[in-house]
Scaffold this motif. Structure first.
Motif, short mmCIF file in Angstrom:
data_model
loop_
_atom_site.label_atom_id
_atom_site.label_comp_id
_atom_site.label_asym_id
_atom_site.label_seq_id
_atom_site.Cartn_x
_atom_site.Cartn_y
_atom_site.Cartn_z
N TYR A 43 0.86 -1.18 0.00
CA TYR A 43 0.00 0.00 0.00
C TYR A 43 0.90 1.23 0.00
O TYR A 43 2.10 1.13 0.22
N THR A 77 -7.68 4.10 -3.48
CA THR A 77 -8.70 4.14 -2.43
C THR A 77 -9.10 5.55 -2.04
O THR A 77 -10.16 5.74 -1.44
N GLU A 87 -3.95 0.49 -2.51
CA GLU A 87 -3.60 -0.78 -1.89
C GLU A 87 -3.53 -1.84 -2.98
O GLU A 87 -4.16 -1.71 -4.03
N SER A 88 -2.72 -2.86 -2.74
CA SER A 88 -2.58 -3.93 -3.73
C SER A 88 -3.86 -4.75 -3.78
O SER A 88 -4.57 -4.90 -2.79
#
Length: 95
Positions: A43, A77, A87-88
């Motif tokens: 992230y 996000t 984020e992944s």
């Protein structure tokens, strides 16, 4: 054994973020790679042009191409001004 929420590495650099149907955006990135109980996650944040990041933020899936050529599947996000948090969304391989 490993510590929960153990930070494995922090990466910084310049790259490109893109999403289907959107043009790529040049960004500076800061990625934190962390080991959690459910696996390794990444992230961080991206700094680029709001006008280029906004269409990508509206898409659920994006991809970040790092300076070393590796790719990371992400989801933006949050977007405030020229800074986006991400984020992944898939496996985090060797970055």
């Amino acid at each position: 054994m490993f510590e929960p929420n153990e930070v494995l590495k922090t990466l910084t650099g310049r790259g490109l973020v893109s999403a289907e149907g959107c043009g790529p955006a040049r960004v500076r990135y800061r990625i934190i790679v962390e080991r959690r109980a459910d696996g390794i996650v990444a992230y961080g944040n991206l700094h680029g042009s709001y006008a280029h990041l906004r269409p990508i933020w509206l898409e659920p899936d994006a991809q970040l191409r790092l300076a070393n050529g590796r790719r990371l599947n992400i989801s933006l996000t949050d977007l405030i001004g020229d800074t986006a948090d991400f984020e992944s969304t898939g496996p985090v391989g060797i970055l």
